[in-house]
Write a protein that holds these residues in place. Sequence first.
Motif, PDB file in Angstrom:
ATOM      1  N   LEU A 174       0.825  -1.207   0.000  1.00 30.60           N
ATOM      2  CA  LEU A 174       0.000   0.000   0.000  1.00 30.60           C
ATOM      3  C   LEU A 174       0.858   1.256   0.000  1.00 30.60           C
ATOM      4  O   LEU A 174       0.595   2.217  -0.729  1.00 30.60           O
ATOM      5  N   GLU A 175       1.916   1.231   0.812  1.00 31.32           N
ATOM      6  CA  GLU A 175       2.796   2.392   0.876  1.00 31.32           C
ATOM      7  C   GLU A 175       3.489   2.620  -0.462  1.00 31.32           C
ATOM      8  O   GLU A 175       3.629   3.749  -0.918  1.00 31.32           O
ATOM      9  N   LEU A 200      -1.614  -2.965  -7.106  1.00 31.96           N
ATOM     10  CA  LEU A 200      -0.575  -2.030  -7.531  1.00 31.96           C
ATOM     11  C   LEU A 200      -0.682  -1.582  -8.983  1.00 31.96           C
ATOM     12  O   LEU A 200      -0.437  -0.429  -9.295  1.00 31.96           O
ATOM     13  N   ALA A 201      -1.016  -2.506  -9.867  1.00 31.25           N
ATOM     14  CA  ALA A 201      -0.654  -2.283 -11.268  1.00 31.25           C
ATOM     15  C   ALA A 201      -1.746  -1.639 -12.132  1.00 31.25           C
ATOM     16  O   ALA A 201      -2.930  -1.740 -11.855  1.00 31.25           O
ATOM     17  N   ASP A 202      -1.300  -0.979 -13.193  1.00 24.88           N
ATOM     18  CA  ASP A 202      -2.204  -0.504 -14.244  1.00 24.88           C
ATOM     19  C   ASP A 202      -2.531  -1.642 -15.194  1.00 24.88           C
ATOM     20  O   ASP A 202      -3.515  -1.591 -15.923  1.00 24.88           O
ATOM     21  N   ARG A 203      -1.640  -2.612 -15.201  1.00 24.67           N
ATOM     22  CA  ARG A 203      -1.753  -3.696 -16.167  1.00 24.67           C
ATOM     23  C   ARG A 203      -1.094  -4.927 -15.577  1.00 24.67           C
ATOM     24  O   ARG A 203      -0.073  -4.806 -14.910  1.00 24.67           O
ATOM     25  N   ARG A 224      -7.789   4.064  -7.547  1.00 29.06           N
ATOM     26  CA  ARG A 224      -6.901   3.759  -6.419  1.00 29.06           C
ATOM     27  C   ARG A 224      -7.349   4.555  -5.201  1.00 29.06           C
ATOM     28  O   ARG A 224      -7.781   5.693  -5.360  1.00 29.06           O
ATOM     29  N   PRO A 225      -7.164   4.036  -3.973  1.00 31.17           N
ATOM     30  CA  PRO A 225      -6.690   2.694  -3.682  1.00 31.17           C
ATOM     31  C   PRO A 225      -7.701   1.624  -4.087  1.00 31.17           C
ATOM     32  O   PRO A 225      -8.905   1.863  -4.091  1.00 31.17           O
ATOM     33  N   ARG A 226      -7.205   0.481  -4.426  1.00 29.76           N
ATOM     34  CA  ARG A 226      -8.036  -0.614  -4.911  1.00 29.76           C
ATOM     35  C   ARG A 226      -8.820  -1.241  -3.769  1.00 29.76           C
ATOM     36  O   ARG A 226      -8.286  -1.431  -2.672  1.00 29.76           O
TER      37      ARG A 226
END
Length: 257
Positions: A174-175, A200-203, A224-226
């Motif tokens: 998360l950080e 974390l990712a876009d893809r 985000r956050p997810r």
Amino acid sequence: MRLQVMSVSHEFRNGSVRPALEGVSLTVEEGQFVALVGPSGCGKSTLLRLCANLLQPTRGQITLDGQPPAHAVTQRQIAWLAQSPALLPWLTALQNVELAGRFHNVQRETRLSPREALEMVGLADAAGVYPHALSGGMQQRLALARLLTQEAALWLMDEPFAALDELTRERLTLELAEIWGRLRPTVVWVTHNIHEALRLADRVVVFSPAPGRLRADVAVDLPRPRVESDAAYQALLRQLRAALQGLPAADELLEAR
Ligand SMILES: Nc1ncnc2c1ncn2[C@@H]1O[C@H](COP(=O)(O)OP(=O)(O)O)[C@@H](O)[C@H]1O
Ligand SMILES: [Mg+2]
């Protein structure tokens, strides 16, 4: 920094020929965060090493902003973080970060000071502490602080939190997402954990077993956050699970929390 992997194959030749990657093509746009998942031995680390100019592809080509990776290496534009933080035991936390800054940015005016970097990773109070007195999670935080001061345009991260306990790993994930949002480097993140990838990712790029080929390329179009309980998150999770289904050695990926 824009990363282009063009029809890249890699074979290790020491006695026998061992193909590690086969015909991989992948473009990561400037500032994009791409997670790479796939079973052990499918060539994920090999791909990162090729991007960092630590290996040369047997076939195909890799460019960073249109140039061969060697150029970005001399410009100190590539930062690397793996499971082992490789800290210098005879230097304090602050000195470890300062030393990296000196190596990496002699010619550039550093925007982020070593102390600021320690603050960003929550280690402001541990500046004078030696690595042996830090927990595994804190050591990895320190490695991250060191990486931040490099101000590299491309971060290559090979399962950096995999050796940590689950809670620490989740917190650090998360950080890191937050820090990435502020600095927006291009990131290629290897992980065994599909939740980590979705946080974390876009893809998310999925590799098939060795020799690694591209099996799926899934855009994570979520705010985000997810939030794991969101229907869209769950739909992407199902999509990733389906892409991994039937892969030998994919159990650990499918069971990941
Ligand atoms: N230095 C090396 N010499 C020979 N074979 C290697 C070397 N490094 C990796 N390999 C082989 O290449 C394949 C891909 O390895 P690797 O990129 O480390 O996979 P991953 O990171 O996905 O687990 C594996 O079959 C591995 O055994
Ligand atoms: Mg690996």
